[in-house]
Each structure stands twice: as C-alpha cells, then as structure tokens.
Motif scaffolding. Structure first.
Motif, PDB file in Angstrom:
ATOM      1  N   GLU A 287       0.830  -1.207   0.000  1.00 55.70           N
ATOM      2  CA  GLU A 287       0.000   0.000   0.000  1.00 55.70           C
ATOM      3  C   GLU A 287       0.865   1.258   0.000  1.00 55.70           C
ATOM      4  O   GLU A 287       0.527   2.250  -0.648  1.00 55.70           O
ATOM      5  N   LYS A 288       1.967   1.203   0.726  1.00 51.60           N
ATOM      6  CA  LYS A 288       2.871   2.350   0.757  1.00 51.60           C
ATOM      7  C   LYS A 288       3.486   2.595  -0.612  1.00 51.60           C
ATOM      8  O   LYS A 288       3.621   3.747  -1.052  1.00 51.60           O
ATOM      9  N   LEU A 289       3.854   1.507  -1.309  1.00 49.91           N
ATOM     10  CA  LEU A 289       4.403   1.637  -2.660  1.00 49.91           C
ATOM     11  C   LEU A 289       3.375   2.262  -3.592  1.00 49.91           C
ATOM     12  O   LEU A 289       3.704   3.149  -4.403  1.00 49.91           O
ATOM     13  N   LYS A 290       2.129   1.817  -3.496  1.00 46.82           N
ATOM     14  CA  LYS A 290       1.067   2.369  -4.334  1.00 46.82           C
ATOM     15  C   LYS A 290       0.906   3.864  -4.091  1.00 46.82           C
ATOM     16  O   LYS A 290       0.742   4.657  -5.025  1.00 46.82           O
ATOM     17  N   GLU A 291       0.969   4.274  -2.833  1.00 49.98           N
ATOM     18  CA  GLU A 291       0.841   5.685  -2.481  1.00 49.98           C
ATOM     19  C   GLU A 291       2.022   6.506  -2.994  1.00 49.98           C
ATOM     20  O   GLU A 291       1.853   7.590  -3.548  1.00 49.98           O
ATOM     21  N   ILE A 292       3.234   5.948  -2.831  1.00 51.42           N
ATOM     22  CA  ILE A 292       4.435   6.658  -3.282  1.00 51.42           C
ATOM     23  C   ILE A 292       4.449   6.823  -4.791  1.00 51.42           C
ATOM     24  O   ILE A 292       4.817   7.880  -5.323  1.00 51.42           O
ATOM     25  N   GLU A 293       4.039   5.763  -5.519  1.00 49.60           N
ATOM     26  CA  GLU A 293       3.988   5.846  -6.988  1.00 49.60           C
ATOM     27  C   GLU A 293       3.058   6.976  -7.412  1.00 49.60           C
ATOM     28  O   GLU A 293       3.357   7.743  -8.343  1.00 49.60           O
ATOM     29  N   SER A 294       1.916   7.099  -6.741  1.00 44.94           N
ATOM     30  CA  SER A 294       0.963   8.152  -7.064  1.00 44.94           C
ATOM     31  C   SER A 294       1.557   9.532  -6.786  1.00 44.94           C
ATOM     32  O   SER A 294       1.396  10.471  -7.580  1.00 44.94           O
ATOM     33  N   GLN A 295       2.273   9.665  -5.685  1.00 48.50           N
ATOM     34  CA  GLN A 295       2.879  10.941  -5.342  1.00 48.50           C
ATOM     35  C   GLN A 295       3.979  11.328  -6.335  1.00 48.50           C
ATOM     36  O   GLN A 295       4.123  12.497  -6.703  1.00 48.50           O
ATOM     37  N   ILE A 296       4.752  10.332  -6.767  1.00 51.98           N
ATOM     38  CA  ILE A 296       5.825  10.601  -7.729  1.00 51.98           C
ATOM     39  C   ILE A 296       5.245  11.058  -9.065  1.00 51.98           C
ATOM     40  O   ILE A 296       5.762  11.989  -9.699  1.00 51.98           O
ATOM     41  N   LYS A 298       2.413  12.609  -9.529  1.00 53.99           N
ATOM     42  CA  LYS A 298       1.934  13.977  -9.332  1.00 53.99           C
ATOM     43  C   LYS A 298       3.102  14.956  -9.298  1.00 53.99           C
ATOM     44  O   LYS A 298       3.038  16.040  -9.892  1.00 53.99           O
ATOM     45  N   LYS A 299       4.168  14.552  -8.638  1.00 53.79           N
ATOM     46  CA  LYS A 299       5.340  15.420  -8.570  1.00 53.79           C
ATOM     47  C   LYS A 299       5.955  15.622  -9.950  1.00 53.79           C
ATOM     48  O   LYS A 299       6.457  16.708 -10.261  1.00 53.79           O
TER      49      LYS A 299
END
Length: 400
Positions: A287-296, A298-299
C-alpha cells in the motif's frame, strides 16, 4: 563507439515496427523484440543492410517506447524530437575490445549506457533450449553469470499467490551490472522476452526488481534524456522523473513464470542473488508503494509546470543581472568623470601651466606664489646668509 544512430532517411516509426498508431506499449515492445532479433548483427555478420535495419528498428522503438516522445512525434513529427537526446541500445558483443573499454570507462564515470541483449540468448530462449532452474517462493539463489550470458529461473505460483501479488528482485553486493528479464511462453513452446529491468545502484549494492501487484507499477530508466541533461545541468533536476516508465505487466496468473539474470558487465562475470516472494506478508509495504507511486507521478507533473515557471524567472533574472552590470558600469564611469572634474579645481595646476608659457620673467615659480608680509621671507636660508655677511664684516685689524 558506435551504436544504433539516427537514420539518414527517417521512416515513420509505426511503419518500421509494422504497428498501428493505436498499438499498446506491449504490442510495440513485442514487435520491436522480434525485428531486433531478426536484424541483430550477430545473426547477420555478412549482411550490412541488416545492421542498418537494426539501427532503424532501435531508433523507432526509442521513440514509441517513451510516452512523451511518442506524444511529441504524434503531434509534430520528427521536428518535435531532440535527436541528440534519443536513447539507443549498444550491442556489447558487436563493439570489439577497444570500444568496449571506452564504454566501460564512460560507465565508470557515471554516464548511463543502455546495452542490448545478445542475440544468442534471445534465440535460445525463443527455441526453448535454455536450462530453467526452479526458484521457489520465499527462497533466494546466488550465482555468477558470464558477460552477455543468462541464468534462467522458473517461479511457480498458485491462484492465491497470484491474487496476492508476486515480487522478484535481484541484488549484487559486488555492484555488478546485470539485467532482470521476464519471458512469456510462445505458442511453439519457446520463450519471448516481455520485460527487462536494468540494474541500478542503490546504496552499496546494485539491484533490479519486478513487481506484479495488480496496480500500475513504474520503473525508472536513468538513460532517458541523459544527453540532454548533460548539456544542461539544470535540466537534470527537472528531467529526473521523466525516466519513470509504466511496466507493461502488472499481474501474473497461476502457473510457472520464467525469469533470467543477464550478465551486463563489460569484462567480468556478474555476481548476483535472486529471490521471489509473495506480497501477502507485505500488505502494508504494498500500500505504501502504491501511495508513493501516485505521489511521484503527481510530482512529475508539478515539475513540468514548475520548469516553465523557473525558466521564465531565470530568463528575467538574467535580464536584470545584465542590466545590473550595465548600470554599475555606467555609475562607475560617471563618478570617475566627476572626480576628474573635481580635481581640475586647483591653483597648482593653473599656475604651473601659466608659468611655463610666460616669457621675460626670471623668477622661480615658488617666488611668484609667495604672497604676504616680509617676515615670510625669513627662511632658515635667509638667516644663514645674513649671519655669514655679518661675520665677514668683522674688524679684525684692531685685534692685530
């Protein structure tokens, strides 16, 4: 050092790869792999035309495999692309020792070099003549693979494990260069290359991984726009996330899946450790990986917008900096002229100039400027002359 270069006569990349404009990434990659194998220099030593076709295929794939470059080409054709920034794959087996040494040197200096897989490995896999060793989930295997060779592993998973997700990772404590490959089974019983991950340095090791977690996972390609970043160091920051590319396969079905570790060192074997795990015990990390991928992602979009703002501000800053330099020079020059005019207001300079042009006067300049009472003439020299005059007028005859 020669690799696939920009063809002199550029054909439509879709035409070169024999795919339509609405083809998926997987269809484009599959078409490229088949043509690259067909025209690979290793298989066409006596056919120079095949080498040129191989370059054309690689060039076309470098455009269509990159979402941003594909969008630019679809919008405005070749003119929209920066040819110098195109990423090519170099066939190490076709370079020779001398050029391989240069490639190794550039790689050691930190220049990312994308290499292709030798035709012999791809052909053996396609013919189904490779040896596949089992790699059970939850275990790891270590080994050394020769350069431009591959070790194949089979990972067997059931339905529950497939639903939970599978991760395959390879690390090298010796910081060897390698590729992690995933092959799909062909109708003839052989295996065709479907995914490829190049090792990246992470801390004190090199590593590569494939994540089949039922959501879109991205891989980082450090060679994307590498030449463009070298030309403009500031672009290195803004282009840092442009190498983020979506993986073509996000999930695996139950059954046996074939992976391989390919030795990508220039001269020596690559040491590695490969492991396969089920993602079920790692739900929080998943779940953390999924969240980080989404943030990257967006960034990355934020950086694209910020780069435009930054470039405008930088241009404005350069403009005002240039004006600052010009204004400083202008002020310094005006003050210099002012000081020069101020220094012109002096009697010494005026009288000295007039004294040099006056004729018939035997007085020294010092005498001309002497103005005041007679006492001002009583200098030490004048007193001395007066004393000597009185001394010589003494009446010495009386004493005699």
């Amino acid at each position: 050092m020669e690799g696939p270069s920009t063809p002199v006569l550029r054909r439509d990349p879709y035409e070169v790869l024999s795919v339509s404009r609405d083809s998926s990434d997987q269809e484009i990659k599959s078409a490229y792999r088949k043509l690259a194998l067909k025209y690979h220099p290793d298989k066409n030593v006596s056919n120079p035309e095949a080498s040129e076709l191989f370059k054309e295929v690689a060039y076309s794939y470098s455009i269509l495999s990159d979402p941003e470059k594909r969008r630019q080409y679809d919008t405005a054709g070749f003119e929209a692309l920066e040819t110098d920034g195109m990423d090519m794959e170099i066939d190490l087996s076709n370079l020779g020792t001398f050029n391989t040494m240069f490639a190794a040197l550039f790689s050691k200096l930190g220049v990312p070099i994308k290499t292709t897989i030798s035709a012999s490995v791809l052909e053996e896999a396609l013919n189904g003549t490779v040896t596949i060793r089992p790699l059970p989930l939850g275990t790891s295997v270590s080994g050394k693979v020769d350069k431009q060779c591959a070790h194949f592993f089979g990972v067997t998973i059931n339905e529950q494990q497939a639903q939970a997700g599978i991760v395959v990772r390879v690390t090298s404590s010796a910081q060897s260069k390698f590729k992690l490959l995933y092959f799909e089974q062909e109708a003839n019983g052989g295996y065709g290359l479907a995914l490829q991950e190049d090792s990246e340095k992470t801390g004190k090791v090199t590593s590569a991984g494939m994540y089949f977690l039922h959501f879109q996972v991205y891989r980082m390609d450090s060679t994307v726009n590498a030449l463009a970043m070298a030309k403009d160091p500031e672009a290195a920051f803004f282009k840092r996330l442009e190498g983020l590319q979506p993986c073509e396969v996000s999930e695996l079905k139950s059954g046996t899946h074939v992976f391989a570790v390919y030795g990508d060192n220039f001269f020596k074997p690559a040491g590695y450790t490969i492991e396969a795990v089920c993602a079920r015990p790692f739900e929080d990390i998943t779940e953390k990986l999924k969240e980080i991928e989404s943030q990257i992602l967006k960034k990355r979009n934020d950086l694209r917008q910020f780069e435009t703002e930054y470039r405008k501000a930088l241009a404005r800053f350069q403009e005002v900096t240039n004006r600052y330099t010009q204004e400083k020079q202008a002020v310094d020059e005006l003050l210099k002229q002012r000081d020069s005019i101020h220094s012109s207001f002096t009697t010494v300079r005026t009288i000295a100039n007039s004294g040099s042009s006056t004729s018939g006067s035997n007085k020294a300049p010092d005498e001309e400027v002497s103005v005041g009472s007679p006492t001002e003439d009583r200098t030490p020299d004048a007193k001395d002359r007066s004393f000597k005059k009185k001394w010589f007028n003494l009446n010495l005859s009386k004493k005699a």
